[in-house]
Design a protein around this motif. Structure first.
Motif, PDB file in Angstrom:
ATOM      1  N   PRO A  30       0.823  -1.211   0.000  1.00 30.91           N
ATOM      2  CA  PRO A  30       0.000   0.000   0.000  1.00 30.91           C
ATOM      3  C   PRO A  30       0.856   1.259   0.000  1.00 30.91           C
ATOM      4  CG  PRO A  30       0.028  -0.999   2.164  1.00 30.91           C
ATOM      5  CD  PRO A  30       0.749  -1.936   1.248  1.00 30.91           C
ATOM      6  N   ARG A  31       0.312   2.300  -0.587  1.00 34.34           N
ATOM      7  CA  ARG A  31       0.987   3.594  -0.626  1.00 34.34           C
ATOM      8  C   ARG A  31       0.301   4.547   0.337  1.00 34.34           C
ATOM      9  NH1 ARG A  31       0.111   5.072  -6.525  1.00 34.34           N
ATOM     10  NH2 ARG A  31      -1.663   3.761  -6.131  1.00 34.34           N
ATOM     11  N   SER A  32       1.046   5.475   0.838  1.00 29.83           N
ATOM     12  CA  SER A  32       0.484   6.479   1.735  1.00 29.83           C
ATOM     13  C   SER A  32      -0.254   7.543   0.931  1.00 29.83           C
ATOM     14  CB  SER A  32       1.591   7.156   2.537  1.00 29.83           C
ATOM     15  OG  SER A  32       2.187   6.233   3.401  1.00 29.83           O
ATOM     16  N   LEU A  33      -1.283   8.065   1.539  1.00 35.46           N
ATOM     17  CA  LEU A  33      -2.047   9.167   0.966  1.00 35.46           C
ATOM     18  C   LEU A  33      -1.964  10.350   1.917  1.00 35.46           C
ATOM     19  CD1 LEU A  33      -5.245   7.154  -0.035  1.00 35.46           C
ATOM     20  CD2 LEU A  33      -3.438   7.970  -1.556  1.00 35.46           C
ATOM     21  N   PRO A  34      -2.253  11.546   1.418  1.00 36.24           N
ATOM     22  CA  PRO A  34      -2.275  12.685   2.338  1.00 36.24           C
ATOM     23  C   PRO A  34      -3.292  12.445   3.456  1.00 36.24           C
ATOM     24  CG  PRO A  34      -2.382  13.433   0.064  1.00 36.24           C
ATOM     25  CD  PRO A  34      -2.536  11.942   0.043  1.00 36.24           C
ATOM     26  N   ARG A  35      -2.961  12.888   4.649  1.00 31.07           N
ATOM     27  CA  ARG A  35      -3.865  12.704   5.785  1.00 31.07           C
ATOM     28  C   ARG A  35      -5.069  13.616   5.622  1.00 31.07           C
ATOM     29  NH1 ARG A  35      -3.884  10.245  10.479  1.00 31.07           N
ATOM     30  NH2 ARG A  35      -1.719   9.655  10.413  1.00 31.07           N
ATOM     31  N   VAL A  36      -6.256  13.023   5.711  1.00 35.48           N
ATOM     32  CA  VAL A  36      -7.501  13.787   5.583  1.00 35.48           C
ATOM     33  C   VAL A  36      -8.399  13.638   6.805  1.00 35.48           C
ATOM     34  CG1 VAL A  36      -7.493  13.764   3.057  1.00 35.48           C
ATOM     35  CG2 VAL A  36      -8.625  11.910   4.312  1.00 35.48           C
ATOM     36  N   PHE A  84      -8.409  13.369  11.356  1.00 34.90           N
ATOM     37  CA  PHE A  84      -7.680  13.484  12.605  1.00 34.90           C
ATOM     38  C   PHE A  84      -8.548  12.936  13.727  1.00 34.90           C
ATOM     39  CE2 PHE A  84      -9.976  17.446  12.202  1.00 34.90           C
ATOM     40  CZ  PHE A  84     -10.427  17.723  13.481  1.00 34.90           C
ATOM     41  N   THR A  85      -7.923  12.559  14.828  1.00 38.61           N
ATOM     42  CA  THR A  85      -8.637  11.990  15.957  1.00 38.61           C
ATOM     43  C   THR A  85      -9.078  13.111  16.880  1.00 38.61           C
ATOM     44  OG1 THR A  85      -7.220  10.054  15.793  1.00 38.61           O
ATOM     45  CG2 THR A  85      -8.511  10.293  17.807  1.00 38.61           C
ATOM     46  N   ALA A  86     -10.354  13.083  17.234  1.00 37.02           N
ATOM     47  CA  ALA A  86     -10.909  14.100  18.120  1.00 37.02           C
ATOM     48  C   ALA A  86     -11.618  13.422  19.284  1.00 37.02           C
ATOM     49  CB  ALA A  86     -11.880  14.981  17.351  1.00 37.02           C
ATOM     50  N   ALA A  87     -11.943  14.204  20.289  1.00 35.27           N
ATOM     51  CA  ALA A  87     -12.629  13.667  21.463  1.00 35.27           C
ATOM     52  C   ALA A  87     -13.483  14.755  22.099  1.00 35.27           C
ATOM     53  CB  ALA A  87     -11.610  13.160  22.474  1.00 35.27           C
ATOM     54  N   ILE A  88     -14.429  14.317  22.903  1.00 41.64           N
ATOM     55  CA  ILE A  88     -15.207  15.257  23.690  1.00 41.64           C
ATOM     56  C   ILE A  88     -14.553  15.390  25.064  1.00 41.64           C
ATOM     57  CG2 ILE A  88     -17.363  14.852  22.450  1.00 41.64           C
ATOM     58  CD1 ILE A  88     -18.230  13.014  24.745  1.00 41.64           C
ATOM     59  N   GLU A  89     -14.971  16.361  25.818  1.00 41.81           N
ATOM     60  CA  GLU A  89     -14.332  16.654  27.105  1.00 41.81           C
ATOM     61  C   GLU A  89     -14.364  15.472  28.076  1.00 41.81           C
ATOM     62  OE1 GLU A  89     -14.201  20.324  30.305  1.00 41.81           O
ATOM     63  OE2 GLU A  89     -15.877  20.144  28.920  1.00 41.81           O
ATOM     64  N   TYR A 110      -4.617  14.520  18.757  1.00 42.64           N
ATOM     65  CA  TYR A 110      -3.222  14.478  18.331  1.00 42.64           C
ATOM     66  C   TYR A 110      -2.967  15.677  17.418  1.00 42.64           C
ATOM     67  CZ  TYR A 110      -3.939   9.729  19.939  1.00 42.64           C
ATOM     68  OH  TYR A 110      -4.265   8.636  20.700  1.00 42.64           O
ATOM     69  N   PRO A 111      -2.350  16.742  17.936  1.00 44.13           N
ATOM     70  CA  PRO A 111      -2.151  17.967  17.144  1.00 44.13           C
ATOM     71  C   PRO A 111      -1.424  17.751  15.822  1.00 44.13           C
ATOM     72  CG  PRO A 111      -1.693  18.384  19.448  1.00 44.13           C
ATOM     73  CD  PRO A 111      -1.897  16.901  19.315  1.00 44.13           C
ATOM     74  N   LEU A 171      -1.544  18.095   9.859  1.00 42.10           N
ATOM     75  CA  LEU A 171      -1.404  17.470   8.536  1.00 42.10           C
ATOM     76  C   LEU A 171      -2.700  17.556   7.739  1.00 42.10           C
ATOM     77  CD1 LEU A 171       0.732  14.336   9.444  1.00 42.10           C
ATOM     78  CD2 LEU A 171       1.438  16.268   8.014  1.00 42.10           C
ATOM     79  N   THR A 172      -3.846  17.399   8.398  1.00 46.44           N
ATOM     80  CA  THR A 172      -5.112  17.509   7.658  1.00 46.44           C
ATOM     81  C   THR A 172      -5.300  18.912   7.116  1.00 46.44           C
ATOM     82  OG1 THR A 172      -6.474  18.107   9.578  1.00 46.44           O
ATOM     83  CG2 THR A 172      -6.259  15.759   9.073  1.00 46.44           C
ATOM     84  N   GLN A 173      -4.830  19.900   7.837  1.00 51.72           N
ATOM     85  CA  GLN A 173      -5.010  21.283   7.409  1.00 51.72           C
ATOM     86  C   GLN A 173      -4.160  21.620   6.183  1.00 51.72           C
ATOM     87  OE1 GLN A 173      -7.614  23.193   8.933  1.00 51.72           O
ATOM     88  NE2 GLN A 173      -7.803  21.023   9.398  1.00 51.72           N
ATOM     89  N   GLN A 174      -3.147  20.836   5.917  1.00 50.31           N
ATOM     90  CA  GLN A 174      -2.330  21.026   4.720  1.00 50.31           C
ATOM     91  C   GLN A 174      -3.051  20.557   3.460  1.00 50.31           C
ATOM     92  OE1 GLN A 174       1.507  19.179   5.149  1.00 50.31           O
ATOM     93  NE2 GLN A 174       1.854  20.117   7.143  1.00 50.31           N
ATOM     94  N   PHE A 175      -3.953  19.594   3.602  1.00 47.86           N
ATOM     95  CA  PHE A 175      -4.584  18.976   2.445  1.00 47.86           C
ATOM     96  C   PHE A 175      -6.087  19.205   2.360  1.00 47.86           C
ATOM     97  CE2 PHE A 175      -0.767  16.484   3.374  1.00 47.86           C
ATOM     98  CZ  PHE A 175      -0.114  16.656   2.167  1.00 47.86           C
ATOM     99  N   CYS A 176      -6.708  19.647   3.433  1.00 49.74           N
ATOM    100  CA  CYS A 176      -8.149  19.878   3.470  1.00 49.74           C
ATOM    101  C   CYS A 176      -8.406  21.345   3.783  1.00 49.74           C
ATOM    102  CB  CYS A 176      -8.817  19.029   4.555  1.00 49.74           C
ATOM    103  SG  CYS A 176      -8.571  17.263   4.326  1.00 49.74           S
ATOM    104  N   PRO A 177      -9.454  21.915   3.228  1.00 53.37           N
ATOM    105  CA  PRO A 177      -9.757  23.302   3.569  1.00 53.37           C
ATOM    106  C   PRO A 177     -10.101  23.425   5.046  1.00 53.37           C
ATOM    107  CG  PRO A 177     -11.471  22.368   2.163  1.00 53.37           C
ATOM    108  CD  PRO A 177     -10.397  21.339   2.308  1.00 53.37           C
ATOM    109  N   PRO A 178      -9.684  24.517   5.683  1.00 51.70           N
ATOM    110  CA  PRO A 178     -10.012  24.692   7.101  1.00 51.70           C
ATOM    111  C   PRO A 178     -11.526  24.711   7.330  1.00 51.70           C
ATOM    112  CG  PRO A 178      -8.426  26.325   6.366  1.00 51.70           C
ATOM    113  CD  PRO A 178      -8.907  25.592   5.147  1.00 51.70           C
ATOM    114  N   ILE A 179     -11.914  24.318   8.534  1.00 50.91           N
ATOM    115  CA  ILE A 179     -13.317  24.371   8.912  1.00 50.91           C
ATOM    116  C   ILE A 179     -13.739  25.833   8.977  1.00 50.91           C
ATOM    117  CG2 ILE A 179     -14.960  23.864  10.765  1.00 50.91           C
ATOM    118  CD1 ILE A 179     -13.120  21.509  11.529  1.00 50.91           C
ATOM    119  N   ALA A 180     -14.846  26.159   8.350  1.00 54.76           N
ATOM    120  CA  ALA A 180     -15.328  27.539   8.360  1.00 54.76           C
ATOM    121  C   ALA A 180     -15.879  27.869   9.731  1.00 54.76           C
ATOM    122  CB  ALA A 180     -16.395  27.727   7.289  1.00 54.76           C
ATOM    123  N   VAL A 181     -15.322  28.880  10.351  1.00 55.64           N
ATOM    124  CA  VAL A 181     -15.799  29.333  11.655  1.00 55.64           C
ATOM    125  C   VAL A 181     -16.876  30.368  11.427  1.00 55.64           C
ATOM    126  CG1 VAL A 181     -15.148  30.396  13.838  1.00 55.64           C
ATOM    127  CG2 VAL A 181     -13.546  28.868  12.667  1.00 55.64           C
TER     128      VAL A 181
END
Length: 80
Positions: free
Chosen positions: A27-33, A35-40, A63-64, A69-79
């Protein structure tokens, strides 16, 4: 007696890598799209999520480096 097909398995990612290797897959690596998130109230002990996800109240980045890495390949979340 039971004979192990794979050597000592450390985690699910390692197991998957061993299976792919056994099937001669490369398998080949792909850009990271993602990320792992959690609630409080997340009870995971490995890594505590402490950085807020911009624009998503109550969600924290676990995991910052993954998030960056996701922000390099995906558009930022619109605030809003």
């Amino acid at each position: 007696l039971y004979k192990r097909k794979y050597p000592s398995i450390r985690n699910t990612e390692h197991l998957l890598a061993q299976v792919w290797k056994g099937k001669h897959l490369n398998p080949r690596s792909l850009p990271r799209v993602m990320f792992t998130a959690a609630i409080e109230t997340d009870t995971t002990t490995y890594q505590k999520a402490t950085i807020s996800v911009p624009g998503v109240p109550g969600l924290f980045i676990k995991y910052p480096n993954e998030y960056n890495l996701t922000q390099q390949f995906c558009p930022p979340i619109a605030v809003k």
